[in-house]
Design a protein around this motif. Sequence first.
Motif, PDB file in Angstrom:
ATOM      1  N   ARG A 156     -33.313  -0.720 -38.749  1.00 56.26           N
ATOM      2  CA  ARG A 156     -33.904   0.409 -37.877  1.00 56.26           C
ATOM      3  C   ARG A 156     -32.873   0.636 -36.700  1.00 56.26           C
ATOM      4  O   ARG A 156     -31.960  -0.239 -36.335  1.00 56.26           O
ATOM      5  CB  ARG A 156     -35.071  -0.106 -37.490  1.00 56.26           C
ATOM      6  N   TYR A 157     -33.256   1.248 -35.856  1.00 57.91           N
ATOM      7  CA  TYR A 157     -32.732   1.747 -34.444  1.00 57.91           C
ATOM      8  C   TYR A 157     -33.352   0.535 -33.638  1.00 57.91           C
ATOM      9  O   TYR A 157     -34.409   0.150 -33.728  1.00 57.91           O
ATOM     10  CB  TYR A 157     -33.208   3.007 -34.022  1.00 57.91           C
ATOM     11  N   ALA A 158     -32.375   0.168 -32.620  1.00 59.85           N
ATOM     12  CA  ALA A 158     -32.808  -0.920 -31.874  1.00 59.85           C
ATOM     13  C   ALA A 158     -33.930  -0.410 -30.950  1.00 59.85           C
ATOM     14  O   ALA A 158     -34.671  -1.219 -30.565  1.00 59.85           O
ATOM     15  CB  ALA A 158     -31.409  -1.294 -30.960  1.00 59.85           C
ATOM     16  N   SER A 159     -34.074   0.769 -30.467  1.00 58.70           N
ATOM     17  CA  SER A 159     -35.177   1.252 -29.680  1.00 58.70           C
ATOM     18  C   SER A 159     -35.336   2.621 -30.074  1.00 58.70           C
ATOM     19  O   SER A 159     -34.399   3.391 -30.705  1.00 58.70           O
ATOM     20  CB  SER A 159     -35.013   0.990 -28.265  1.00 58.70           C
ATOM     21  N   THR A 160     -36.254   3.179 -29.648  1.00 60.53           N
ATOM     22  CA  THR A 160     -36.510   4.821 -29.539  1.00 60.53           C
ATOM     23  C   THR A 160     -35.520   5.563 -28.675  1.00 60.53           C
ATOM     24  O   THR A 160     -35.147   6.619 -29.176  1.00 60.53           O
ATOM     25  CB  THR A 160     -38.000   5.337 -29.562  1.00 60.53           C
ATOM     26  N   HIS A 161     -34.928   5.041 -27.876  1.00 60.26           N
ATOM     27  CA  HIS A 161     -33.882   5.672 -27.040  1.00 60.26           C
ATOM     28  C   HIS A 161     -32.583   5.456 -27.367  1.00 60.26           C
ATOM     29  O   HIS A 161     -31.703   5.790 -26.419  1.00 60.26           O
ATOM     30  CB  HIS A 161     -34.266   5.489 -25.794  1.00 60.26           C
ATOM     31  N   SER A 162     -32.306   4.637 -28.234  1.00 63.07           N
ATOM     32  CA  SER A 162     -30.877   4.087 -28.517  1.00 63.07           C
ATOM     33  C   SER A 162     -30.433   4.354 -30.022  1.00 63.07           C
ATOM     34  O   SER A 162     -31.045   4.853 -30.985  1.00 63.07           O
ATOM     35  CB  SER A 162     -30.855   2.433 -28.635  1.00 63.07           C
ATOM     36  N   ARG A 163     -28.956   4.819 -30.239  1.00 61.40           N
ATOM     37  CA  ARG A 163     -28.347   5.028 -31.383  1.00 61.40           C
ATOM     38  C   ARG A 163     -27.960   3.675 -32.057  1.00 61.40           C
ATOM     39  O   ARG A 163     -27.322   3.849 -33.053  1.00 61.40           O
ATOM     40  CB  ARG A 163     -27.367   5.931 -31.107  1.00 61.40           C
ATOM     41  N   LYS A 164     -28.118   2.698 -31.505  1.00 62.57           N
ATOM     42  CA  LYS A 164     -27.724   1.226 -31.923  1.00 62.57           C
ATOM     43  C   LYS A 164     -28.473   1.048 -33.277  1.00 62.57           C
ATOM     44  O   LYS A 164     -29.831   1.082 -33.090  1.00 62.57           O
ATOM     45  CB  LYS A 164     -27.668   0.187 -31.013  1.00 62.57           C
ATOM     46  N   ILE A 165     -27.805   0.534 -34.328  1.00 67.98           N
ATOM     47  CA  ILE A 165     -28.579   0.269 -35.569  1.00 67.98           C
ATOM     48  C   ILE A 165     -28.574  -1.232 -35.908  1.00 67.98           C
ATOM     49  O   ILE A 165     -27.601  -1.952 -35.563  1.00 67.98           O
ATOM     50  CB  ILE A 165     -28.090   0.813 -36.628  1.00 67.98           C
ATOM     51  N   VAL A 166     -29.787  -1.982 -35.962  1.00 68.47           N
ATOM     52  CA  VAL A 166     -29.871  -3.294 -36.338  1.00 68.47           C
ATOM     53  C   VAL A 166     -30.436  -3.764 -37.421  1.00 68.47           C
ATOM     54  O   VAL A 166     -31.254  -2.793 -38.184  1.00 68.47           O
ATOM     55  CB  VAL A 166     -31.038  -3.827 -35.219  1.00 68.47           C
ATOM     56  N   ALA A 167     -30.036  -4.844 -38.335  1.00 66.83           N
ATOM     57  CA  ALA A 167     -30.440  -4.867 -39.655  1.00 66.83           C
ATOM     58  C   ALA A 167     -30.938  -6.463 -39.605  1.00 66.83           C
ATOM     59  O   ALA A 167     -30.085  -7.421 -39.094  1.00 66.83           O
ATOM     60  CB  ALA A 167     -29.670  -4.621 -40.563  1.00 66.83           C
ATOM     61  N   TYR A 168     -32.097  -6.773 -40.075  1.00 65.78           N
ATOM     62  CA  TYR A 168     -32.728  -7.997 -40.148  1.00 65.78           C
ATOM     63  C   TYR A 168     -33.410  -8.450 -41.329  1.00 65.78           C
ATOM     64  O   TYR A 168     -34.125  -7.566 -41.945  1.00 65.78           O
ATOM     65  CB  TYR A 168     -33.250  -8.461 -38.829  1.00 65.78           C
ATOM     66  N   PHE A 169     -33.288  -9.686 -41.690  1.00 66.63           N
ATOM     67  CA  PHE A 169     -34.192 -10.166 -42.932  1.00 66.63           C
ATOM     68  C   PHE A 169     -35.476 -10.776 -42.410  1.00 66.63           C
ATOM     69  O   PHE A 169     -35.817 -11.561 -41.524  1.00 66.63           O
ATOM     70  CB  PHE A 169     -33.753 -11.210 -43.670  1.00 66.63           C
ATOM     71  N   ARG A 170     -36.460 -10.401 -43.226  1.00 66.12           N
ATOM     72  CA  ARG A 170     -37.942 -11.041 -43.028  1.00 66.12           C
ATOM     73  C   ARG A 170     -38.539 -11.392 -44.353  1.00 66.12           C
ATOM     74  O   ARG A 170     -38.083 -10.722 -45.231  1.00 66.12           O
ATOM     75  CB  ARG A 170     -38.928 -10.005 -42.317  1.00 66.12           C
ATOM     76  N   HIS A 171     -39.372 -12.270 -44.279  1.00 65.04           N
ATOM     77  CA  HIS A 171     -39.990 -13.087 -45.747  1.00 65.04           C
ATOM     78  C   HIS A 171     -39.083 -13.665 -46.486  1.00 65.04           C
ATOM     79  O   HIS A 171     -38.780 -13.234 -47.751  1.00 65.04           O
ATOM     80  CB  HIS A 171     -40.898 -11.928 -46.280  1.00 65.04           C
ATOM     81  N   VAL A 172     -37.894 -14.362 -46.039  1.00 62.92           N
ATOM     82  CA  VAL A 172     -36.885 -14.912 -47.033  1.00 62.92           C
ATOM     83  C   VAL A 172     -37.540 -15.988 -47.822  1.00 62.92           C
ATOM     84  O   VAL A 172     -38.016 -16.973 -46.987  1.00 62.92           O
ATOM     85  CB  VAL A 172     -35.479 -15.468 -46.303  1.00 62.92           C
ATOM     86  N   GLU A 173     -37.425 -16.079 -49.217  1.00 60.51           N
ATOM     87  CA  GLU A 173     -38.172 -17.281 -49.858  1.00 60.51           C
ATOM     88  C   GLU A 173     -36.894 -17.511 -50.745  1.00 60.51           C
ATOM     89  O   GLU A 173     -36.530 -16.593 -51.656  1.00 60.51           O
ATOM     90  CB  GLU A 173     -39.258 -16.749 -50.600  1.00 60.51           C
ATOM     91  N   CYS A 174     -36.524 -18.831 -50.912  1.00 61.68           N
ATOM     92  CA  CYS A 174     -35.527 -19.253 -51.979  1.00 61.68           C
ATOM     93  C   CYS A 174     -36.290 -20.194 -52.783  1.00 61.68           C
ATOM     94  O   CYS A 174     -36.835 -21.112 -52.211  1.00 61.68           O
ATOM     95  CB  CYS A 174     -34.404 -19.896 -51.441  1.00 61.68           C
ATOM     96  N   SER A 175     -36.123 -20.231 -54.284  1.00 60.66           N
ATOM     97  CA  SER A 175     -36.599 -21.094 -55.126  1.00 60.66           C
ATOM     98  C   SER A 175     -35.769 -21.816 -56.178  1.00 60.66           C
ATOM     99  O   SER A 175     -34.787 -21.248 -56.315  1.00 60.66           O
ATOM    100  CB  SER A 175     -37.951 -20.467 -55.851  1.00 60.66           C
TER     101      SER A 175
END
Length: 101
Positions: free
Chosen positions: A82-101
């Motif tokens: 996603r964009y870092a904010s609605t006023h920014s062109r910076k793109i951020v990527a992050y992981f959520r709900h990481v599960e390893c078995s």
Amino acid sequence: MRKLLALALVLALPAGSASAATLPYKTAVKRAHRAGAKQAQRSHAVAWENSKGFRFARHKIVFAWFGQRADGSGCDAQLVVRYASTHSRKIVAYFRHVECS
């Protein structure tokens, strides 16, 4: 009369910030691939893949990430780009709900 002409000119010009808020899918795929490779190194995955992303908002796309480890176990997560904010062109990527078995 001048005020009316100035108002007509302002209303006729397109707003540039409205199109800037939409995250291009192609750009999000590139950023997701880069983030997926980093996550594969962190989780010691020998094979990994990103599935097709789904747009939940104009500025956010969520991918599913799957990784296979050498011992046969696997990891899965949601990868948000996603964009870092609605006023920014910076793109951020992050992981959520990481599960390893």
